[in-house]
Write an enzyme that holds these catalytic residues in place. Structure first.
Site, PDB file in Angstrom:
ATOM      1  N   GLU A   1       0.811  -1.217   0.000  1.00  0.00           N
ATOM      2  CA  GLU A   1       0.000   0.000   0.000  1.00  0.00           C
ATOM      3  C   GLU A   1       0.848   1.273   0.000  1.00  0.00           C
ATOM      4  O   GLU A   1       0.526   2.233  -0.710  1.00  0.00           O
ATOM      5  CB  GLU A   1      -0.945   0.004   1.213  1.00  0.00           C
ATOM      6  CG  GLU A   1      -2.171  -0.884   1.055  1.00  0.00           C
ATOM      7  CD  GLU A   1      -1.870  -2.362   1.233  1.00  0.00           C
ATOM      8  OE1 GLU A   1      -2.722  -3.202   0.887  1.00  0.00           O
ATOM      9  OE2 GLU A   1      -0.763  -2.683   1.738  1.00  0.00           O
TER      10      GLU A   1
ATOM     11  N   HIS B   1     -10.293  -5.903   9.462  1.00  0.00           N
ATOM     12  CA  HIS B   1     -11.031  -5.382   8.311  1.00  0.00           C
ATOM     13  C   HIS B   1     -12.279  -4.606   8.729  1.00  0.00           C
ATOM     14  O   HIS B   1     -13.145  -4.348   7.891  1.00  0.00           O
ATOM     15  CB  HIS B   1     -11.469  -6.528   7.391  1.00  0.00           C
ATOM     16  CG  HIS B   1     -10.340  -7.336   6.825  1.00  0.00           C
ATOM     17  ND1 HIS B   1      -9.615  -8.225   7.584  1.00  0.00           N
ATOM     18  CD2 HIS B   1      -9.815  -7.378   5.585  1.00  0.00           C
ATOM     19  CE1 HIS B   1      -8.694  -8.796   6.818  1.00  0.00           C
ATOM     20  NE2 HIS B   1      -8.791  -8.291   5.605  1.00  0.00           N
TER      21      HIS B   1
END
Length: 235
Positions: A70, A139
């Site tokens: 990322e 998540h």
């Protein structure tokens, strides 16, 4: 998709997923500077199929699969925005954006101010945010408050298909970095969309509150994304 005719006005049922896909498709077609990058966004059509069909239509140069890094691909996207392109940077979940927080905040959000207005960073960071079903702790976090407290970022949390479509198109055209927080639970939910909202020129301005139900002036109820139906029930 299902067509409805209500009071002589035509409506179409569109899921939030398809509305987001339409918005990106139209902006990719409209402006050759726009491109999408992220993990599995191309050949796999995105982890949640939001980018379905875009790689086949626009190819490797506009729809780019990245490694699982990322910080790396967010940095590439920010640099591309500084160079005059308009990237859409997808995080598979915004929980993973913590890996790229330096790029989002210190590079994207602060550059316009630090350059005294000479260097804009037109980029959209988008992806699922907040709790969902069975995705565990890594998540499930909502980052709306985190990013909402960072000067230099515009933070958007759409609810309906119309909101998702109109706001994403506005975000892509904006000259500022926009954090676009989608809700995983809403991707497959269909909403009525009017003929007007299907126009390629349909935009929803960022920063203006939407009144879903007009009432008296004794009480106002505010809500964002998945909590909207609860407020409607309460009203």
């Amino acid at each position: 998709m299902v067509l409805l005719c209500l009071h002589i006005h035509w409506y179409i049922m569109v899921t939030v997923r398809d509305a987001l896909n339409q918005a990106m498709d139209e902006e990719l077609e409209r402006d050759e500077r726009v491109f999408l990058l992220g993990e599995e966004v191309a050949q796999y059509d995105g982890a949640y199929k939001v980018s379905r069909g875009l790689w086949k239509k626009y190819g490797d140069k506009r729809i780019i699969d990245t490694p699982i890094t990322e910080m790396g691909f967010a940095g590439i996207a920010v640099g591309a925005a500084m160079a005059g392109l308009r990237p859409i940077c997808e995080f598979m979940t915004f929980n993973f954006s913590m890996q790229a927080i330096d790029q989002v905040i210190n590079s994207a959000a602060k550059t316009y101010y630090m350059s005294a207005g000479r260097q804009s960073v037109p980029i959209v960071f988008r992806g699922p945010n907040g709790a969902s079903a069975g995705v565990a702790a890594q998540h499930s976090q909502c980052f709306a408050a985190w990013y909402g407290h960072c000067p230099g970022l515009k933070v958007v949390s759409p609810w309906s298909a119309e909101d998702a479509r109109g706001l994403l198109k506005s975000a892509i055209r904006d000259d500022n970095p926009v954090v676009f927080l989608e809700n995983e639970l809403m991707y497959g939910v269909p909403f009525e969309m009017s003929e007007e909202s299907q126009s390629k020129d349909f935009l929803i301005p960022i920063g203006k509150a939407k009144i879903e139900r007009q009432g008296g002036c004794d009480l106002g109820i505010l809500a964002k994304f998945a909590h909207w139906p609860l407020t409607i029930m309460a009203s």
